[in-house]
Design a protein around this motif. Structure first.
Motif, PDB file in Angstrom:
ATOM      1  N   ASP A   1     -24.624  30.135   9.405  1.00 16.24           N
ATOM      2  CA  ASP A   1     -24.380  29.608  10.878  1.00 16.24           C
ATOM      3  C   ASP A   1     -22.913  29.535  11.090  1.00 16.24           C
ATOM      4  O   ASP A   1     -22.267  29.811  12.243  1.00 16.24           O
ATOM      5  CB  ASP A   1     -24.723  28.249  11.132  1.00 16.24           C
ATOM      6  N   SER A   2     -22.036  29.415   9.810  1.00 20.85           N
ATOM      7  CA  SER A   2     -20.447  29.530  10.091  1.00 20.85           C
ATOM      8  C   SER A   2     -20.046  30.746  10.558  1.00 20.85           C
ATOM      9  O   SER A   2     -19.148  31.101  11.283  1.00 20.85           O
ATOM     10  CB  SER A   2     -19.769  28.839   8.910  1.00 20.85           C
ATOM     11  N   VAL A   3     -20.604  31.876   9.681  1.00 22.54           N
ATOM     12  CA  VAL A   3     -20.338  33.102   9.848  1.00 22.54           C
ATOM     13  C   VAL A   3     -20.678  33.538  11.390  1.00 22.54           C
ATOM     14  O   VAL A   3     -20.026  34.297  11.966  1.00 22.54           O
ATOM     15  CB  VAL A   3     -20.958  34.074   8.768  1.00 22.54           C
ATOM     16  N   ARG A   4     -21.840  33.267  11.881  1.00 23.28           N
ATOM     17  CA  ARG A   4     -22.462  33.297  12.944  1.00 23.28           C
ATOM     18  C   ARG A   4     -21.309  33.004  13.968  1.00 23.28           C
ATOM     19  O   ARG A   4     -20.918  33.650  15.216  1.00 23.28           O
ATOM     20  CB  ARG A   4     -23.791  32.789  13.300  1.00 23.28           C
ATOM     21  N   LYS A   5     -20.961  31.874  13.889  1.00 31.18           N
ATOM     22  CA  LYS A   5     -19.891  31.261  14.990  1.00 31.18           C
ATOM     23  C   LYS A   5     -18.785  31.929  15.054  1.00 31.18           C
ATOM     24  O   LYS A   5     -18.319  31.962  15.934  1.00 31.18           O
ATOM     25  CB  LYS A   5     -19.831  29.906  14.691  1.00 31.18           C
ATOM     26  N   LEU A   6     -18.114  32.329  13.556  1.00 29.71           N
ATOM     27  CA  LEU A   6     -16.933  32.934  13.725  1.00 29.71           C
ATOM     28  C   LEU A   6     -16.959  34.479  14.497  1.00 29.71           C
ATOM     29  O   LEU A   6     -15.977  34.908  14.832  1.00 29.71           O
ATOM     30  CB  LEU A   6     -16.443  33.120  12.185  1.00 29.71           C
ATOM     31  N   ALA A   7     -17.930  34.995  14.141  1.00 26.28           N
ATOM     32  CA  ALA A   7     -18.249  36.244  14.744  1.00 26.28           C
ATOM     33  C   ALA A   7     -18.452  36.226  16.252  1.00 26.28           C
ATOM     34  O   ALA A   7     -17.713  37.126  17.030  1.00 26.28           O
ATOM     35  CB  ALA A   7     -19.547  37.128  14.228  1.00 26.28           C
TER      36      ALA A   7
ATOM     37  N   ALA B   1      -6.726  30.888  11.916  1.00 28.13           N
ATOM     38  CA  ALA B   1      -6.826  29.511  11.396  1.00 28.13           C
ATOM     39  C   ALA B   1      -8.483  29.333  11.352  1.00 28.13           C
ATOM     40  O   ALA B   1      -8.954  28.533  10.475  1.00 28.13           O
ATOM     41  CB  ALA B   1      -6.170  28.582  12.218  1.00 28.13           C
ATOM     42  N   LEU B   2      -9.085  29.661  12.232  1.00 34.36           N
ATOM     43  CA  LEU B   2     -10.555  29.679  12.264  1.00 34.36           C
ATOM     44  C   LEU B   2     -11.191  30.294  11.104  1.00 34.36           C
ATOM     45  O   LEU B   2     -12.033  29.689  10.370  1.00 34.36           O
ATOM     46  CB  LEU B   2     -11.191  30.246  13.454  1.00 34.36           C
ATOM     47  N   ASP B   3     -10.479  31.644  10.785  1.00 31.68           N
ATOM     48  CA  ASP B   3     -11.111  32.523   9.580  1.00 31.68           C
ATOM     49  C   ASP B   3     -10.657  31.858   8.399  1.00 31.68           C
ATOM     50  O   ASP B   3     -11.761  31.798   7.390  1.00 31.68           O
ATOM     51  CB  ASP B   3     -10.496  33.835   9.764  1.00 31.68           C
ATOM     52  N   ARG B   4      -9.746  31.121   8.203  1.00 30.08           N
ATOM     53  CA  ARG B   4      -9.447  30.687   6.907  1.00 30.08           C
ATOM     54  C   ARG B   4     -10.375  29.277   6.725  1.00 30.08           C
ATOM     55  O   ARG B   4     -10.676  28.979   5.386  1.00 30.08           O
ATOM     56  CB  ARG B   4      -8.108  30.165   6.791  1.00 30.08           C
ATOM     57  N   ALA B   5     -10.549  28.623   7.759  1.00 27.51           N
ATOM     58  CA  ALA B   5     -11.392  27.319   7.521  1.00 27.51           C
ATOM     59  C   ALA B   5     -12.882  27.653   7.171  1.00 27.51           C
ATOM     60  O   ALA B   5     -13.386  27.146   6.263  1.00 27.51           O
ATOM     61  CB  ALA B   5     -11.521  26.661   9.014  1.00 27.51           C
ATOM     62  N   VAL B   6     -13.309  28.773   7.625  1.00 27.93           N
ATOM     63  CA  VAL B   6     -14.682  29.304   7.383  1.00 27.93           C
ATOM     64  C   VAL B   6     -14.667  29.862   5.771  1.00 27.93           C
ATOM     65  O   VAL B   6     -15.369  29.481   5.180  1.00 27.93           O
ATOM     66  CB  VAL B   6     -15.148  30.488   8.268  1.00 27.93           C
ATOM     67  N   ALA B   7     -13.741  30.579   5.346  1.00 31.05           N
ATOM     68  CA  ALA B   7     -13.484  31.093   4.187  1.00 31.05           C
ATOM     69  C   ALA B   7     -13.525  29.951   3.047  1.00 31.05           C
ATOM     70  O   ALA B   7     -14.061  30.304   2.059  1.00 31.05           O
ATOM     71  CB  ALA B   7     -12.202  31.840   3.893  1.00 31.05           C
TER      72      ALA B   7
END
Length: 258
Positions: free
Chosen positions: A167-173, A101-107
């Motif tokens: 920043d969104s990719v950084r938080k997801l990582a 769910a977190l990944d799909r939101a970033v995508a």
């Protein structure tokens, strides 16, 4: 001349000082050094920053991980033999649903297209689990395949976490790293991980020349249990002990002279 007694407070202070000095230097207490929990401070999720090809690939891979680990976890939870491994499977599947769910939101925020099914290798692993001859074999395949997969993505997460400009990719990582560490620990808690079958790390191009320059003198001091290069803890304690004795003698003379 009248001799005065040394005050009790002074004797107590000297005793405590001596006790402190004879305690081995560098002793650390586990209770004083808990494993830190990374805070979310400073991790924004605004979508700002350039998205590199590596960033997009990472977001896709997080999605792919969930597309096969969720059904794999559910499968072993349903058809496995070991109750411990069945629970590990259920927990990993549930956690991957949250990560997905977190990944799909970033995508969606970054306009990254995501797959809707596992890739060829992942589907082959799922088929292997489905065709396991026994529940015990299913348990082993599940643990082996997922532990190997987590070991491969682990360094990739570190690379993105340390280099991304978005920043969104950084938080997801950051979030993905926490999930992967938890999953690796859960899988290893099964007690049946075949570590010998895991791939080994490549040999370093320049052994001993890490990102931080190594001070050979400091390294030698640490190896020999010294706190200061070239000066052992024993010498330091002897000097302090001698200073304490001199202080005691001087204090006694002052009180006797009064």
């Amino acid at each position: 001349m009248r001799t005065r007694r040394i005050p009790r407070w002074l004797l107590a202070t000297l005793a405590l000082s001596l006790a402190f000095m004879v305690t081995p230097a560098g002793t650390a207490h586990a209770a004083d050094n808990p494993v830190p929990i990374p805070p979310n401070t400073g991790l924004t999720d605004s979508g700002k920053g350039v998205v590199s090809a590596a960033d997009s690939d990472f977001v896709v891979k997080v999605r792919l991980a969930g597309l096969w680990e969720i059904p794999a976890g559910n499968l072993v939870a349903e058809k496995g033999s070991n109750p411990v491994i069945k629970k590990i499977g259920a927990d990993i599947a549930k956690q991957h649903e949250s990560l997905d769910a977190l990944d799909r939101a970033v995508a969606e925020k970054l306009g990254i297209m995501l797959p809707n099914g596992p890739n060829g290798d992942q589907q082959a692993w799922l088929d292997e689990m489905e065709n396991a001859a026994t529940p015990e074999q299913l348990d082993q395949i599940f643990i082996d395949r997922l532990r190997a997969a987590h070991g491969k993505i682990f360094p990739a997460i570190a690379t993105i976490r340390g280099t991304t400009r978005n920043d969104s990719v950084r938080k997801l990582a950051q979030q993905t790293n926490q999930f992967v560490m938890t999953h690796m620990t859960l899988l290893e808690s099964s007690g049946i991980v075949d570590y010998a079958a895991l791939p080994t790390a490549p040999a370093p191009a320049a052994p001993g020349q890490g990102p931080v320059p190594i001070d050979n003198q400091m390294l030698l001091a640490a190896t020999e249990g010294q706190s200061v290069p070239g000066l052992s803890n024993t010498v330091i304690l002897l000097v302090l002990a001698a200073a304490l004795v001199v202080g005691v003698v001087t204090t006694m003379r002052i009180f006797r002279a009064r």
